[in-house]
Design a protein around this motif. Structure first.
Motif, short mmCIF file in Angstrom:
data_model
loop_
_atom_site.label_atom_id
_atom_site.label_comp_id
_atom_site.label_asym_id
_atom_site.label_seq_id
_atom_site.Cartn_x
_atom_site.Cartn_y
_atom_site.Cartn_z
N LEU A 196 7.34 -5.57 -4.22
CA LEU A 196 7.45 -5.63 -5.67
C LEU A 196 6.08 -5.51 -6.32
O LEU A 196 5.92 -4.86 -7.36
CB LEU A 196 8.13 -6.93 -6.09
N LEU A 197 5.08 -6.12 -5.69
CA LEU A 197 3.71 -5.99 -6.19
C LEU A 197 3.23 -4.55 -6.09
O LEU A 197 2.55 -4.03 -6.97
CB LEU A 197 2.79 -6.92 -5.40
N GLY A 198 3.61 -3.85 -5.00
CA GLY A 198 3.25 -2.45 -4.84
C GLY A 198 3.92 -1.57 -5.88
O GLY A 198 3.30 -0.63 -6.41
N ILE A 199 5.18 -1.85 -6.19
CA ILE A 199 5.89 -1.09 -7.22
C ILE A 199 5.20 -1.26 -8.57
O ILE A 199 5.01 -0.29 -9.32
CB ILE A 199 7.36 -1.53 -7.30
N GLN A 251 0.82 -1.21 0.00
CA GLN A 251 0.00 0.00 0.00
C GLN A 251 0.86 1.26 0.00
O GLN A 251 0.66 2.16 -0.83
CB GLN A 251 -0.92 -0.01 1.22
N ASN A 252 1.82 1.34 0.91
CA ASN A 252 2.65 2.54 0.99
C ASN A 252 3.48 2.76 -0.26
O ASN A 252 3.62 3.89 -0.74
CB ASN A 252 3.56 2.46 2.22
N LEU A 253 4.05 1.68 -0.79
CA LEU A 253 4.88 1.83 -2.00
C LEU A 253 4.02 2.17 -3.21
O LEU A 253 4.39 3.04 -4.01
CB LEU A 253 5.67 0.54 -2.26
N GLY A 254 2.89 1.48 -3.36
CA GLY A 254 2.04 1.74 -4.51
C GLY A 254 1.59 3.18 -4.56
O GLY A 254 1.64 3.84 -5.62
#
Length: 279
Positions: free
Chosen positions: A170-173, A88-91
């Motif tokens: 990696l999913l968030g990126i 969440q934070n990365l996305g």
């Protein structure tokens, strides 16, 4: 032969390694995160409030196990907290960086691009570890959650958190490229994450879910991360609560490892340094 001033000027010091730059970037990202009080409060308070609420309301024991519903919620919300800190934070954060031109400016500098991602992921690691410690403290002091005493359990906790965090990050990126703008990023990233928590055994036991929802949740890493965490904190008695009567740690490692590889492939295929308006 003497070296002229012009020749000296052409010889610049080499840049630090990508790892060193990534560590510096991680320090910057972490400081920036804690300066945003709204983000800090939401990130840490949301799973804490839910754990206190659900743990206080549903405090009965599962028959024949000696395990309380509160303890199961603690393990599940630790997994959700870790994934929230990464996915969440990365996305959302990367979508904002893309929109305000931060990514574009970084791409135009001689700094290795990998340093940006190292910094983001290490910052997420710091946030996730703080989240784990807070939730564990609540589970231990409020709901009599017992910390593991065997070394093997701590080893399991370590690899579940590392693989789970890496796959979620990696999913968030990769997911950061989905929102059309920074304004829509929070809704676009948060909504599927909230749904995923409900179908991954965080709030509702798998025994209460229809098979088709269980099949969907089994594709994603959160279900397996929570399952691995339950194995650490609930012990052998807790295995009775699993659908198969086992924690299936081999499958947990396989799925989380696959998400690390699959998440990397998704990042390479979908990541954009420029916003949609920049072409």
């Amino acid at each position: 032969m003497t070296t002229t001033a012009a020749e000296k000027a052409t010889h610049t010091a080499p840049l630090p390694s990508a790892l060193a730059l990534g560590l510096s970037r991680a320090a910057v990202e972490t400081r920036m995160f804690f300066r945003e009080k709204d983000a800090v409060i939401f990130t840490f308070s949301f799973p804490i409030i839910l754990l206190v609420l659900f743990g206080s309301i549903f405090s009965d024991q599962f028959k024949g196990t000696g395990i309380t519903v509160s303890q199961v919620y603690t393990a599940g919300l630790i997994g959700a907290g870790v994934m929230g800190a990464a996915f969440q934070n990365l996305g959302i954060g990367i979508a904002i960086d893309r929109e305000d031109g931060t990514l574009k400016r970084l791409a135009g500098t001689p700094i290795p691009r990998s340093a940006y991602f190292v910094g983001k992921m290490l910052s997420s690691l710091v946030i996730a570890l703080l989240e784990v410690l807070i939730l564990l403290a609540i589970g231990v002091f409020m709901y009599e959650l017992e910390l593991p005493t065997e070394v093997s359990a701590w080893v399991t906790l370590t690899w579940v958190l590392v693989l789970g965090l890496a796959g979620a990050a990696l999913l968030g990126i990769a997911a950061s490229s989905i929102p059309r703008s920074a304004k829509s990023a929070a809704a676009v990233i948060s909504m599927p994450f909230v749904v995923l928590q409900f179908i991954s055994g965080v709030y509702i036991p798998f025994t209460e879910l229809p098979p088709w929802l269980i099949n969907i949740s089994s594709v994603f890493p959160l279900k397996w991360m929570c399952q691995g965490l339950r194995s650490v904190f609930l012990g052998e008695e807790g295995a009775r609560l699993e659908l198969t009567g086992s924690y299936e740690l081999g499958r947990v490692a396989l799925v989380l490892g696959a998400w690390v590889i699959g998440g990397l492939v998704l990042c390479l295929m979908t990541f954009r340094w420029k916003g949609r308006r920049d072409g």
